[in-house]
Scaffold this motif. Structure first.
Motif, mmCIF file in Angstrom:
data_model
loop_
_atom_site.group_PDB
_atom_site.id
_atom_site.type_symbol
_atom_site.label_atom_id
_atom_site.label_comp_id
_atom_site.label_asym_id
_atom_site.label_seq_id
_atom_site.Cartn_x
_atom_site.Cartn_y
_atom_site.Cartn_z
ATOM 1 N N ARG A 1 26.442 -27.421 96.666
ATOM 2 C CA ARG A 1 26.998 -28.769 96.517
ATOM 3 C C ARG A 1 28.294 -28.824 97.302
ATOM 4 N NH1 ARG A 1 27.413 -31.942 90.712
ATOM 5 N NH2 ARG A 1 27.351 -34.062 91.580
ATOM 6 N N ASN A 2 28.368 -29.770 98.211
ATOM 7 C CA ASN A 2 29.536 -29.886 99.098
ATOM 8 C C ASN A 2 29.813 -28.572 99.820
ATOM 9 O OD1 ASN A 2 29.985 -32.576 98.189
ATOM 10 N ND2 ASN A 2 31.123 -31.785 96.420
ATOM 11 N N GLY A 3 28.738 -27.897 100.212
ATOM 12 C CA GLY A 3 28.870 -26.659 100.977
ATOM 13 C C GLY A 3 29.186 -25.429 100.158
ATOM 14 N N GLU A 4 29.289 -25.568 98.823
ATOM 15 C CA GLU A 4 29.625 -24.443 97.957
ATOM 16 C C GLU A 4 28.405 -24.011 97.142
ATOM 17 O OE1 GLU A 4 32.520 -22.803 97.725
ATOM 18 O OE2 GLU A 4 33.447 -24.062 99.299
ATOM 19 N N GLU A 5 28.109 -22.710 97.165
ATOM 20 C CA GLU A 5 26.996 -22.199 96.382
ATOM 21 C C GLU A 5 27.325 -22.253 94.889
ATOM 22 O OE1 GLU A 5 24.148 -18.218 96.010
ATOM 23 O OE2 GLU A 5 25.472 -18.480 97.740
ATOM 24 N N ILE A 6 26.312 -22.546 94.065
ATOM 25 C CA ILE A 6 26.498 -22.706 92.623
ATOM 26 C C ILE A 6 26.006 -21.471 91.891
ATOM 27 C CG2 ILE A 6 25.722 -24.033 90.607
ATOM 28 C CD1 ILE A 6 25.529 -26.458 92.533
ATOM 29 N N TYR A 7 26.835 -20.970 90.965
ATOM 30 C CA TYR A 7 26.480 -19.791 90.172
ATOM 31 C C TYR A 7 26.374 -20.112 88.682
ATOM 32 C CZ TYR A 7 27.812 -17.431 94.493
ATOM 33 O OH TYR A 7 27.887 -17.038 95.810
ATOM 34 N N ASP A 8 26.519 -21.384 88.329
ATOM 35 C CA ASP A 8 26.441 -21.828 86.945
ATOM 36 C C ASP A 8 24.974 -22.058 86.575
ATOM 37 O OD1 ASP A 8 26.364 -23.321 84.574
ATOM 38 O OD2 ASP A 8 28.183 -24.453 85.063
ATOM 39 N N PRO A 9 24.425 -21.305 85.605
ATOM 40 C CA PRO A 9 23.001 -21.438 85.277
ATOM 41 C C PRO A 9 22.622 -22.804 84.734
ATOM 42 C CG PRO A 9 24.114 -20.112 83.618
ATOM 43 C CD PRO A 9 25.087 -20.303 84.737
ATOM 44 N N THR A 10 23.573 -23.517 84.115
ATOM 45 C CA THR A 10 23.229 -24.845 83.592
ATOM 46 C C THR A 10 22.922 -25.816 84.731
ATOM 47 O OG1 THR A 10 25.540 -25.628 83.532
ATOM 48 C CG2 THR A 10 24.725 -24.453 81.593
ATOM 49 N N TYR A 11 23.522 -25.593 85.888
ATOM 50 C CA TYR A 11 23.193 -26.378 87.073
ATOM 51 C C TYR A 11 21.936 -25.854 87.755
ATOM 52 C CZ TYR A 11 27.328 -29.374 87.382
ATOM 53 O OH TYR A 11 28.271 -30.347 87.154
ATOM 54 N N ASN A 12 21.840 -24.536 87.908
ATOM 55 C CA ASN A 12 20.725 -23.965 88.661
ATOM 56 C C ASN A 12 19.382 -24.262 88.015
ATOM 57 O OD1 ASN A 12 22.144 -22.894 90.837
ATOM 58 N ND2 ASN A 12 22.701 -21.055 89.701
ATOM 59 N N LEU A 13 19.305 -24.189 86.683
ATOM 60 C CA LEU A 13 18.044 -24.516 86.025
ATOM 61 C C LEU A 13 17.751 -26.010 86.089
ATOM 62 C CD1 LEU A 13 18.482 -21.570 84.913
ATOM 63 C CD2 LEU A 13 17.202 -22.332 82.908
ATOM 64 N N ALA A 14 18.811 -26.818 86.102
ATOM 65 C CA ALA A 14 18.613 -28.270 86.256
ATOM 66 C C ALA A 14 18.112 -28.598 87.661
ATOM 67 C CB ALA A 14 19.918 -29.004 85.969
ATOM 68 N N ILE A 15 18.605 -27.876 88.661
ATOM 69 C CA ILE A 15 18.118 -28.075 90.034
ATOM 70 C C ILE A 15 16.628 -27.750 90.111
ATOM 71 C CG2 ILE A 15 18.233 -27.202 92.407
ATOM 72 C CD1 ILE A 15 21.249 -26.701 91.906
ATOM 73 N N GLU A 16 16.245 -26.633 89.503
ATOM 74 C CA GLU A 16 14.837 -26.240 89.527
ATOM 75 C C GLU A 16 13.960 -27.295 88.870
ATOM 76 O OE1 GLU A 16 11.827 -22.673 88.051
ATOM 77 O OE2 GLU A 16 13.969 -22.545 87.601
#
Length: 340
Positions: A8-23
């Protein structure tokens, strides 16, 4: 196949609450003309299977003290620990009606990639585990909905295995079934098994090597990508607030039940919890690490109001599509487990 970066905005996300929502977004909302591959790396977290009792699976005191994320996913299977030494992979595709529970189809590209990096002993073993010898380095699960499905798994590249033993509370029956005494003895990292040329790889370099091998290209810029838009993020943010970042979803209710029946079956761990009044089932809750296509709440509702006898439970289960909800288990086996 498209590759999607969890950035998001060029920054990799390491928060699982976001990563599972992306999936979940890519599975349900973003129907591209080819399958999708998503990789993500999570901060220390426990990812709970859809039908599991969170309070039973984790060491709650330790988890809260060390700020470990607890997030429930939408697929079945068991609880797994993630940290910054682990990569999660997700293959998202249309459900052709034949691929659910076919873990080989989706793990073969991963195994082939590992073989190219010197991990010659990597293989799919049992129901859904990738192993080297008798030690597991990847657990896999599936989820299907509305004609779409995801097959996803972990890759323990350089995970703190000792931490895994502190945050999870494995059931004795599961360890007994696998013939081992502890989590520590049955898991391994990938890195020690790689060839000499790969020993100095970082986790991100390992991910790059996987991508090049899976897509069979020489450079990353040859890989077809889909980039998440601002509109995509609006959906993801809303979903995250309602589910993956919501304790009501991640922990669920934990009421007291009078009868608890728990056993490992051919379909996985299954636990029935009942409140009984005047010989009838007043309340029912089902937990486990089985892989089901339907909502287990359908089975729970079918049990409520029924006579609590083995004979009647057999009839109830025979009236349902048991293999759809649980996998390879019979109505008689379920009735034997659920009844006293």
């Amino acid at each position: 196949m498209y590759y999607v970066k969890n950035e998001r905005n060029g920054e990799e996300i390491y928060d699982p609450t976001y990563n599972l929502a992306i999936e979940y977004f890519l599975l349900n909302e973003k129907k591209l003309d080819e399958p999708i591959l998503l990789f993500y790396i999570n901060e220390p977290s426990i990812i709970i299977g859809k039908n599991q009792n969170t309070h039973v699976e984790i060491n709650e005191e330790y988890v809260k003290e060390h700020n470990v994320h607890v997030v429930r996913r939408f697929s079945g299977g068991g609880a797994v620990y993630h940290d910054l030494g682990n990569i999660c992979y997700c293959f998202i595709t249309n459900d052709d009606g034949n691929s659910f529970r076919d873990f080989k189809k989706f793990t073969d590209p991963i195994i082939d990639s590992l073989h190219k990096m010197g991990v010659e002993g990597a293989e799919l073993k049992g129901r859904n585990d990738l192993v080297i010898g008798d030690q597991k380095f990847s657990g896999n699960a599936m989820y299907a909905t509305n004609g779409r499905m995801t097959s996803h798994g972990t890759l323990m590249f350089d995970v703190d295995i000792d931490e895994t033993t502190k945050v999870l509370k494995p059931k004795a029956a599961k360890l007994k079934a696998k013939g081992v005494k502890s989590i520590r003895s049955r898991v391994t990292n990938i890195k020690p098994h790689m060839d000499e040329a790969s020993q100095d790889m970082t986790l991100h370099e390992f991910r790059t090597a996987l991508l090049l091998n899976i897509f069979n290209v020489a450079n990353l810029d040859e890989i077809k990508e889909y980039q998440l838009t601002d509109q995509d993020w609006e959906w993801i943010d809303d979903f995250r607030s309602r589910y993956t970042n919501n304790d009501d979803w991640n922990y669920g209710e934990n009421p007291d039940y009078e009868i608890i029946r728990d056993e490992r079956t051919t379909a996985g761990q299954i636990e029935f919890q009942f409140n009984i009044s005047k010989g009838k089932i007043k309340e029912a809750k089902i937990y486990g690490d089985f892989f089901g296509l339907g909502e287990i709440s359908d089975v729970e509702q079918a049990l409520i109001g029924q006579d609590y006898t083995r004979e009647n439970l057999v009839k109830v289960f025979e009236g349902l599509n048991i293999k759809n909800y649980f996998g390879n288990v019979t109505a008689e086996e379920l009735a034997d487990l659920a009844s006293l």
